[in-house]
Design a protein around this motif. Sequence first.
Motif, PDB file in Angstrom:
ATOM      1  N   GLN A 193      92.147  32.561  28.596  1.00 60.32           N
ATOM      2  CA  GLN A 193      90.628  31.944  28.272  1.00 60.32           C
ATOM      3  C   GLN A 193      89.469  31.902  29.248  1.00 60.32           C
ATOM      4  O   GLN A 193      88.572  31.734  29.102  1.00 60.32           O
ATOM      5  CB  GLN A 193      90.958  30.568  27.689  1.00 60.32           C
ATOM      6  N   THR A 194      89.496  31.169  30.715  1.00 59.01           N
ATOM      7  CA  THR A 194      88.553  30.973  31.377  1.00 59.01           C
ATOM      8  C   THR A 194      88.554  32.131  31.449  1.00 59.01           C
ATOM      9  O   THR A 194      87.420  32.368  32.207  1.00 59.01           O
ATOM     10  CB  THR A 194      89.514  30.545  32.628  1.00 59.01           C
ATOM     11  N   LEU A 195      89.433  33.162  32.057  1.00 63.00           N
ATOM     12  CA  LEU A 195      89.140  34.565  32.282  1.00 63.00           C
ATOM     13  C   LEU A 195      87.819  35.092  31.819  1.00 63.00           C
ATOM     14  O   LEU A 195      87.184  36.113  31.925  1.00 63.00           O
ATOM     15  CB  LEU A 195      90.625  35.612  32.723  1.00 63.00           C
ATOM     16  N   GLY A 196      88.514  34.633  30.065  1.00 58.44           N
ATOM     17  CA  GLY A 196      87.756  35.512  29.121  1.00 58.44           C
ATOM     18  C   GLY A 196      86.386  35.609  29.410  1.00 58.44           C
ATOM     19  O   GLY A 196      85.148  35.993  29.750  1.00 58.44           O
ATOM     20  N   VAL A 197      86.637  33.899  29.205  1.00 57.78           N
ATOM     21  CA  VAL A 197      84.900  33.317  29.793  1.00 57.78           C
ATOM     22  C   VAL A 197      83.965  33.829  30.505  1.00 57.78           C
ATOM     23  O   VAL A 197      82.914  33.976  30.650  1.00 57.78           O
ATOM     24  CB  VAL A 197      85.045  31.752  29.136  1.00 57.78           C
ATOM     25  N   ILE A 198      84.134  34.116  31.846  1.00 65.25           N
ATOM     26  CA  ILE A 198      83.872  34.740  33.128  1.00 65.25           C
ATOM     27  C   ILE A 198      83.611  35.873  32.570  1.00 65.25           C
ATOM     28  O   ILE A 198      82.062  35.452  33.074  1.00 65.25           O
ATOM     29  CB  ILE A 198      85.267  34.190  34.273  1.00 65.25           C
ATOM     30  N   GLY A 199      84.303  36.577  32.432  1.00 61.50           N
ATOM     31  CA  GLY A 199      84.037  38.086  32.375  1.00 61.50           C
ATOM     32  C   GLY A 199      82.612  37.963  30.948  1.00 61.50           C
ATOM     33  O   GLY A 199      82.135  39.107  31.339  1.00 61.50           O
ATOM     34  N   ILE A 200      82.351  37.237  29.658  1.00 59.75           N
ATOM     35  CA  ILE A 200      81.883  37.260  28.575  1.00 59.75           C
ATOM     36  C   ILE A 200      80.813  36.399  29.995  1.00 59.75           C
ATOM     37  O   ILE A 200      79.079  37.432  29.621  1.00 59.75           O
ATOM     38  CB  ILE A 200      82.346  36.119  27.840  1.00 59.75           C
ATOM     39  N   LEU A 201      80.821  35.662  30.927  1.00 61.67           N
ATOM     40  CA  LEU A 201      79.056  35.349  31.049  1.00 61.67           C
ATOM     41  C   LEU A 201      78.440  36.438  31.778  1.00 61.67           C
ATOM     42  O   LEU A 201      77.324  36.177  32.164  1.00 61.67           O
ATOM     43  CB  LEU A 201      79.394  33.891  31.924  1.00 61.67           C
ATOM     44  N   LYS A 202      79.837  36.960  32.466  1.00 61.68           N
ATOM     45  CA  LYS A 202      79.084  37.985  33.383  1.00 61.68           C
ATOM     46  C   LYS A 202      77.957  39.021  33.288  1.00 61.68           C
ATOM     47  O   LYS A 202      76.952  39.644  33.102  1.00 61.68           O
ATOM     48  CB  LYS A 202      79.836  38.354  34.694  1.00 61.68           C
ATOM     49  N   ILE A 203      78.712  39.569  31.546  1.00 57.88           N
ATOM     50  CA  ILE A 203      78.426  40.354  30.688  1.00 57.88           C
ATOM     51  C   ILE A 203      76.763  40.100  29.492  1.00 57.88           C
ATOM     52  O   ILE A 203      75.758  40.896  29.972  1.00 57.88           O
ATOM     53  CB  ILE A 203      79.029  41.206  29.747  1.00 57.88           C
ATOM     54  N   HIS A 216      84.133  23.883  22.944  1.00 56.83           N
ATOM     55  CA  HIS A 216      85.196  23.604  22.887  1.00 56.83           C
ATOM     56  C   HIS A 216      85.908  23.836  23.885  1.00 56.83           C
ATOM     57  O   HIS A 216      86.613  22.216  24.338  1.00 56.83           O
ATOM     58  CB  HIS A 216      86.569  24.642  21.385  1.00 56.83           C
ATOM     59  N   LEU A 217      85.897  24.476  24.759  1.00 56.62           N
ATOM     60  CA  LEU A 217      86.984  24.955  26.110  1.00 56.62           C
ATOM     61  C   LEU A 217      86.076  23.748  26.789  1.00 56.62           C
ATOM     62  O   LEU A 217      87.483  22.976  27.361  1.00 56.62           O
ATOM     63  CB  LEU A 217      87.039  26.547  25.877  1.00 56.62           C
ATOM     64  N   LYS A 218      84.926  23.876  26.761  1.00 57.30           N
ATOM     65  CA  LYS A 218      84.203  22.725  27.722  1.00 57.30           C
ATOM     66  C   LYS A 218      84.999  21.223  27.195  1.00 57.30           C
ATOM     67  O   LYS A 218      85.234  20.739  27.951  1.00 57.30           O
ATOM     68  CB  LYS A 218      82.533  23.252  27.738  1.00 57.30           C
ATOM     69  N   TYR A 232      97.754  26.746  46.006  1.00 55.73           N
ATOM     70  CA  TYR A 232      97.522  27.554  44.760  1.00 55.73           C
ATOM     71  C   TYR A 232      98.010  25.756  43.754  1.00 55.73           C
ATOM     72  O   TYR A 232      98.407  24.935  44.066  1.00 55.73           O
ATOM     73  CB  TYR A 232      99.036  28.124  44.410  1.00 55.73           C
ATOM     74  N   GLY A 233      98.002  26.468  42.404  1.00 51.50           N
ATOM     75  CA  GLY A 233      97.535  24.822  41.637  1.00 51.50           C
ATOM     76  C   GLY A 233      97.076  23.587  42.143  1.00 51.50           C
ATOM     77  O   GLY A 233      97.300  22.895  41.813  1.00 51.50           O
ATOM     78  N   ILE A 234      96.006  23.749  41.908  1.00 56.30           N
ATOM     79  CA  ILE A 234      94.697  22.814  43.066  1.00 56.30           C
ATOM     80  C   ILE A 234      94.772  22.230  42.389  1.00 56.30           C
ATOM     81  O   ILE A 234      94.041  20.639  42.485  1.00 56.30           O
ATOM     82  CB  ILE A 234      93.947  23.472  44.342  1.00 56.30           C
ATOM     83  N   GLY A 235      94.924  22.133  40.439  1.00 56.04           N
ATOM     84  CA  GLY A 235      94.238  20.983  39.612  1.00 56.04           C
ATOM     85  C   GLY A 235      93.180  21.077  39.724  1.00 56.04           C
ATOM     86  O   GLY A 235      91.916  20.468  39.055  1.00 56.04           O
ATOM     87  N   GLU A 236      92.606  22.060  39.356  1.00 56.85           N
ATOM     88  CA  GLU A 236      90.988  22.597  38.788  1.00 56.85           C
ATOM     89  C   GLU A 236      90.433  22.380  37.935  1.00 56.85           C
ATOM     90  O   GLU A 236      91.542  23.266  37.397  1.00 56.85           O
ATOM     91  CB  GLU A 236      90.718  23.777  39.753  1.00 56.85           C
ATOM     92  N   ILE A 242      84.005  27.524  35.499  1.00 57.28           N
ATOM     93  CA  ILE A 242      82.701  28.091  34.541  1.00 57.28           C
ATOM     94  C   ILE A 242      81.365  28.198  35.601  1.00 57.28           C
ATOM     95  O   ILE A 242      80.772  28.337  35.223  1.00 57.28           O
ATOM     96  CB  ILE A 242      83.362  28.573  33.505  1.00 57.28           C
ATOM     97  N   LYS A 243      81.621  27.018  36.094  1.00 59.59           N
ATOM     98  CA  LYS A 243      80.136  26.319  36.602  1.00 59.59           C
ATOM     99  C   LYS A 243      79.012  27.103  36.879  1.00 59.59           C
ATOM    100  O   LYS A 243      78.272  27.571  36.407  1.00 59.59           O
ATOM    101  CB  LYS A 243      80.374  24.542  37.417  1.00 59.59           C
ATOM    102  N   TYR A 244      79.964  27.331  38.349  1.00 61.51           N
ATOM    103  CA  TYR A 244      78.534  29.066  38.731  1.00 61.51           C
ATOM    104  C   TYR A 244      78.522  30.002  38.068  1.00 61.51           C
ATOM    105  O   TYR A 244      77.347  30.229  38.172  1.00 61.51           O
ATOM    106  CB  TYR A 244      79.362  29.311  39.887  1.00 61.51           C
ATOM    107  N   TYR A 245      79.601  30.324  36.925  1.00 61.24           N
ATOM    108  CA  TYR A 245      79.108  31.588  36.458  1.00 61.24           C
ATOM    109  C   TYR A 245      78.108  31.372  35.324  1.00 61.24           C
ATOM    110  O   TYR A 245      77.430  32.072  35.391  1.00 61.24           O
ATOM    111  CB  TYR A 245      80.606  32.383  36.142  1.00 61.24           C
ATOM    112  N   GLU A 246      78.522  29.592  34.837  1.00 58.26           N
ATOM    113  CA  GLU A 246      76.890  28.801  33.631  1.00 58.26           C
ATOM    114  C   GLU A 246      75.720  29.340  34.214  1.00 58.26           C
ATOM    115  O   GLU A 246      74.854  29.849  33.891  1.00 58.26           O
ATOM    116  CB  GLU A 246      77.545  28.499  33.337  1.00 58.26           C
TER     117      GLU A 246
END
Length: 251
Positions: A193-203, A216-218, A232-236, A242-246
């Motif tokens: 879902q996160t990757l989907g949001v990043i891609g959509i924000l890029k477009i 909802h995800l936010k 890996y798995g750093i609890g982000e 997504i803050k940067y992409y927004e």
Amino acid sequence: MRILITILSFIFIQTLTAQNNVAELKSFLETLEKTDSIKQKIKEAHFQNLEILDLYIELERKIDFGYMQYRILVMPISGWDLKLNFISKDGIIKYGLISEYKYNEEKHLNIKNFSRSPDILRQYTSKHNKYYDTNLDQPDFIEQLLKEYVVGFGCGFSGKQISKESKKSIRYAKKRNFKKLNELLTSFSPELQTLGVIGILKIGKITDLQKKIIQHLKKRNSVIYSCSGCLYGIGETFNKRIKYYEQKASR
């Protein structure tokens, strides 16, 4: 020839031990109802043959409809590592899987169910499809529950590695593949879902339903499995990622 026989014997013993470990731990997990202190309960359990070197809670996060998702790594003294993947609601285990896990192949073997509520997958999937306007099924849920997706664009020692899932989202965004990005957005997995949001924000082209889902995800703000260099798995969290992409999309 002797070396080959020795290697094959070792593999056979490891495999047999791992299968016995799965069976023993599965029997114990079926006696548990609540998630509280589950790590300690497993560590203090008395098994006939299974000896645990250590165990780690790799994932504990909110998903949808009031459920929590857990991933626990169990490291036996003998045999393959074991993975527990389960969901709970109100502190009660609702559905769970135990498996052997081979890191070099990123593969789950000898998967067993220790569910207490066998109908829960149908209920969860139905709610998901209604909310996200999807047509996913129970095997999709199981696959995404087990799969250890990574949100990562700067992984590895050099910081230049990109996870397989992240590469796909980049490709979808470059090709303006709205359908594939929407499939990611409406997945079961918070990472997808996160990757989907990043891609959509890029477009920069977002439908009303997608806006609703992103909000909802936010609000849910799940912890995601991500990387930062070799870590890996750093609890982000979703919001942090997504803050940067927004900010970039708003310029």
